[in-house]
Design a protein around this motif. Structure first.
Motif, PDB file in Angstrom:
ATOM      1  N   HIS A  86       0.853  -1.182   0.000  1.00 19.56           N
ATOM      2  CA  HIS A  86       0.000   0.000   0.000  1.00 19.56           C
ATOM      3  C   HIS A  86       0.891   1.234   0.000  1.00 19.56           C
ATOM      4  CE1 HIS A  86       0.774   1.085   4.257  1.00 19.56           C
ATOM      5  NE2 HIS A  86       0.972  -0.219   4.378  1.00 19.56           N
ATOM      6  N   ASN A  87       0.293   2.384  -0.218  1.00 17.13           N
ATOM      7  CA  ASN A  87       1.054   3.630  -0.225  1.00 17.13           C
ATOM      8  C   ASN A  87       1.528   3.953   1.192  1.00 17.13           C
ATOM      9  OD1 ASN A  87       0.513   7.008  -0.032  1.00 17.13           O
ATOM     10  ND2 ASN A  87       1.962   6.232  -1.529  1.00 17.13           N
ATOM     11  N   ALA A  88       2.843   3.943   1.382  1.00 12.58           N
ATOM     12  CA  ALA A  88       3.415   4.171   2.715  1.00 12.58           C
ATOM     13  C   ALA A  88       4.036   5.548   2.849  1.00 12.58           C
ATOM     14  CB  ALA A  88       4.463   3.098   3.011  1.00 12.58           C
ATOM     15  N   GLY A  89       4.108   6.307   1.748  1.00  7.76           N
ATOM     16  CA  GLY A  89       4.734   7.623   1.786  1.00  7.76           C
ATOM     17  C   GLY A  89       6.177   7.552   1.308  1.00  7.76           C
ATOM     18  N   HIS A  90       6.665   8.684   0.794  1.00 12.73           N
ATOM     19  CA  HIS A  90       7.993   8.731   0.177  1.00 12.73           C
ATOM     20  C   HIS A  90       9.098   8.259   1.116  1.00 12.73           C
ATOM     21  CE1 HIS A  90      11.817  10.744  -0.895  1.00 12.73           C
ATOM     22  NE2 HIS A  90      11.442  10.499  -2.139  1.00 12.73           N
ATOM     23  N   GLN A  91       9.118   8.760   2.357  1.00 12.42           N
ATOM     24  CA  GLN A  91      10.185   8.405   3.283  1.00 12.42           C
ATOM     25  C   GLN A  91      10.164   6.920   3.634  1.00 12.42           C
ATOM     26  OE1 GLN A  91      12.551  11.234   4.812  1.00 12.42           O
ATOM     27  NE2 GLN A  91      11.919  11.305   2.665  1.00 12.42           N
ATOM     28  N   ASN A  92       8.983   6.369   3.837  1.00 14.37           N
ATOM     29  CA  ASN A  92       8.869   4.936   4.133  1.00 14.37           C
ATOM     30  C   ASN A  92       9.239   4.081   2.932  1.00 14.37           C
ATOM     31  OD1 ASN A  92       7.989   4.856   6.915  1.00 14.37           O
ATOM     32  ND2 ASN A  92       6.046   5.696   6.232  1.00 14.37           N
ATOM     33  N   ALA A  93       8.855   4.520   1.731  1.00 13.35           N
ATOM     34  CA  ALA A  93       9.203   3.770   0.524  1.00 13.35           C
ATOM     35  C   ALA A  93      10.715   3.755   0.328  1.00 13.35           C
ATOM     36  CB  ALA A  93       8.507   4.378  -0.688  1.00 13.35           C
ATOM     37  N   LEU A  94      11.343   4.897   0.534  1.00 13.35           N
ATOM     38  CA  LEU A  94      12.798   4.973   0.416  1.00 13.35           C
ATOM     39  C   LEU A  94      13.467   4.092   1.464  1.00 13.35           C
ATOM     40  CD1 LEU A  94      15.391   6.126  -0.676  1.00 13.35           C
ATOM     41  CD2 LEU A  94      14.995   8.214   0.642  1.00 13.35           C
ATOM     42  N   PHE A  95      12.973   4.162   2.685  1.00 11.17           N
ATOM     43  CA  PHE A  95      13.522   3.340   3.771  1.00 11.17           C
ATOM     44  C   PHE A  95      13.335   1.852   3.455  1.00 11.17           C
ATOM     45  CE2 PHE A  95      13.425   1.340   7.980  1.00 11.17           C
ATOM     46  CZ  PHE A  95      14.537   1.897   8.581  1.00 11.17           C
ATOM     47  N   ALA A  96      12.180   1.497   2.898  1.00  7.37           N
ATOM     48  CA  ALA A  96      11.913   0.095   2.539  1.00  7.37           C
ATOM     49  C   ALA A  96      12.935  -0.404   1.530  1.00  7.37           C
ATOM     50  CB  ALA A  96      10.497  -0.032   1.963  1.00  7.37           C
ATOM     51  N   GLY A  97      13.216   0.420   0.516  1.00  2.00           N
ATOM     52  CA  GLY A  97      14.203   0.025  -0.480  1.00  2.00           C
ATOM     53  C   GLY A  97      15.582  -0.165   0.119  1.00  2.00           C
ATOM     54  N   LEU A  98      15.999   0.770   0.964  1.00  2.00           N
ATOM     55  CA  LEU A  98      17.326   0.696   1.573  1.00  2.00           C
ATOM     56  C   LEU A  98      17.460  -0.517   2.481  1.00  2.00           C
ATOM     57  CD1 LEU A  98      17.869   4.472   2.488  1.00  2.00           C
ATOM     58  CD2 LEU A  98      18.901   3.212   0.581  1.00  2.00           C
ATOM     59  N   MET A  99      16.437  -0.797   3.267  1.00  2.00           N
ATOM     60  CA  MET A  99      16.504  -1.931   4.185  1.00  2.00           C
ATOM     61  C   MET A  99      16.414  -3.262   3.455  1.00  2.00           C
ATOM     62  SD  MET A  99      17.065  -0.653   7.147  1.00  2.00           S
ATOM     63  CE  MET A  99      18.055   0.561   6.243  1.00  2.00           C
ATOM     64  N   THR A 100      15.717  -3.299   2.328  1.00  2.00           N
ATOM     65  CA  THR A 100      15.596  -4.544   1.561  1.00  2.00           C
ATOM     66  C   THR A 100      16.925  -4.931   0.926  1.00  2.00           C
ATOM     67  OG1 THR A 100      13.255  -4.084   1.094  1.00  2.00           O
ATOM     68  CG2 THR A 100      14.357  -5.699  -0.316  1.00  2.00           C
ATOM     69  N   VAL A 101      17.707  -3.938   0.495  1.00  2.00           N
ATOM     70  CA  VAL A 101      18.936  -4.241  -0.249  1.00  2.00           C
ATOM     71  C   VAL A 101      20.196  -4.155   0.597  1.00  2.00           C
ATOM     72  CG1 VAL A 101      17.833  -3.331  -2.319  1.00  2.00           C
ATOM     73  CG2 VAL A 101      19.385  -1.854  -1.045  1.00  2.00           C
ATOM     74  N   ARG A 102      20.111  -3.758   1.840  1.00  2.00           N
ATOM     75  CA  ARG A 102      21.324  -3.448   2.609  1.00  2.00           C
ATOM     76  C   ARG A 102      22.231  -4.661   2.825  1.00  2.00           C
ATOM     77  NH1 ARG A 102      20.956  -4.027   8.549  1.00  2.00           N
ATOM     78  NH2 ARG A 102      18.946  -4.963   9.088  1.00  2.00           N
ATOM     79  N   ASP A 103      21.665  -5.860   2.825  1.00  2.00           N
ATOM     80  CA  ASP A 103      22.488  -7.054   3.000  1.00  2.00           C
ATOM     81  C   ASP A 103      23.055  -7.568   1.682  1.00  2.00           C
ATOM     82  OD1 ASP A 103      22.158  -7.146   5.767  1.00  2.00           O
ATOM     83  OD2 ASP A 103      20.260  -8.238   5.591  1.00  2.00           O
ATOM     84  N   GLU A 104      22.675  -6.940   0.569  1.00  2.00           N
ATOM     85  CA  GLU A 104      23.108  -7.414  -0.744  1.00  2.00           C
ATOM     86  C   GLU A 104      24.198  -6.542  -1.366  1.00  2.00           C
ATOM     87  OE1 GLU A 104      19.761  -7.845  -3.331  1.00  2.00           O
ATOM     88  OE2 GLU A 104      18.447  -8.589  -1.746  1.00  2.00           O
TER      89      GLU A 104
END
Length: 324
Positions: A86-104
């Motif tokens: 769902h729409n989480a807002g720009h800051q949450n979307a950016l944070f989601a991307g960073l946290m998803t890829v941080r181990d890769e």
């Protein structure tokens, strides 16, 4: 030490570019083309490894954004996609991307989908990370000639106000930045739900530097930050990082009390001198002033209470539906 991908590629960085998207169907094709062209150049130059990726994060878009991202992942080997439920807002979307890829990845670079921020300084960011050991590299605008006078003035006022309130922010920096693995891991330790990354990242404290660029015009689509959202974003930044406004209300209340005492003394003196006519204007002004101060104080305190309410529920910032 900065982690590398094997001895044969010790100078190559596994870099991910994270691009939050909301209703960006008009720009995605051009954005993908420009970023993949840049990736090709950086790979040939030996700056990044062949396993570096571009990750588009769909923040619950209502248009064909996700469909286009799916098509781009099939067309370009470098592109991946994250779809939020769902729409989480720009800051949450950016944070989601960073946290998803941080181990890769070794480092992640965040940039908006409209590419108004100059992607040609990304190699400079990567070199500061690789050669100078900077865990955070901020992309900073060197001027605001493309802004309207109103937007330029309000933006400058916002940064000055945040500085006065004690918030450590990089002047003329938005969300265009490089963060190394250590910085990403540190960012993951921040538990608040009310995200304001411009204020959070400087709190990490690792070695940092800036690169400067000229911001361009949006090449397609419409801005996702009209005046209403900009004001809301600025207010979120203030109330997420400073309690000074509440203290200001206390000071304003004290000043109001002092004014009330002065007016009371004035009224007694006037009565003693026989000037007993009541002043409609002075009464009304006093009532409106006191009432306005009370409502302003209640609203501001309510904003802080609302943020506490959101924090204590510990709801997830975002939910990832797909990662392709």
């Amino acid at each position: 030490m900065i982690k590398r991908e094997g001895d044969g590629m010790k100078n190559q960085i596994k870099a991910y570019v994270v691009v939050p998207c909301y209703n960006e169907e008009a720009v995605l094709g051009e954005t993908a083309r420009r970023l993949t062209d840049l990736f090709g150049y950086m790979k040939r130059d030996g700056l990044i490894s062949s396993s570096s990726k571009i990750v588009f994060v769909d923040d619950g878009s209502k248009d064909k954004t996700w469909k286009i991202i799916e098509e781009l992942t099939e067309l370009y080997a470098e592109i991946r996609g994250i779809k939020l439920a769902h729409n989480a807002g720009h800051q949450n979307a950016l944070f989601a991307g960073l946290m998803t890829v941080r181990d890769e990845c070794d480092c992640a670079i965040s940039i908006d989908a409209d590419l108004q921020d100059d992607i040609n300084v990304i190699p400079e960011m990567l070199k500061k990370y690789r050669d100078e050991g900077c865990e955070v590299v901020y992309g900073v605008r060197n001027k605001r000639d493309t802004d309207t006078p109103f937007k330029r003035g309000t933006a400058q006022a916002f940064y000055r106000i945040m500085r006065v309130l004690g918030v450590d922010m990089v002047y003329n920096h938005a969300d265009y930045r490089l963060m190394g693995k250590a910085a990403l891991d540190a960012l993951a330790e921040f538990g608040e739900r009310n995200l304001f990354l411009r204020g959070m990242v400087p709190l990490i404290g690792y070695k940092s530097d800036c690169v400067y660029y000229e911001r361009g015009e949006r090449f397609a689509g419409e801005s996702k930050y009209p005046l209403k959202k900009m004001v809301s974003f600025a207010f979120d930044g203030v109330t997420s990082f400073s309690v000074t406004p509440i203290r200001f209300i206390s000071v304003l209340g004290g000043v109001s009390c002092v004014i009330a005492v002065i007016m009371a003394v004035y009224a007694i003196v006037q009565k003693a001198l026989g000037h007993t006519d009541t002043g409609w204007t002075s009464i009304m002004c006093s009532l409106w002033f006191i009432g306005g101060v009370q409502l302003l104080g209640m609203g501001l305190i309510g904003e802080y209470i609302g943020k506490i309410y959101k924090e204590v529920k510990h709801r997830p910032r975002y939910i990832v539906e797909k990662y392709i």
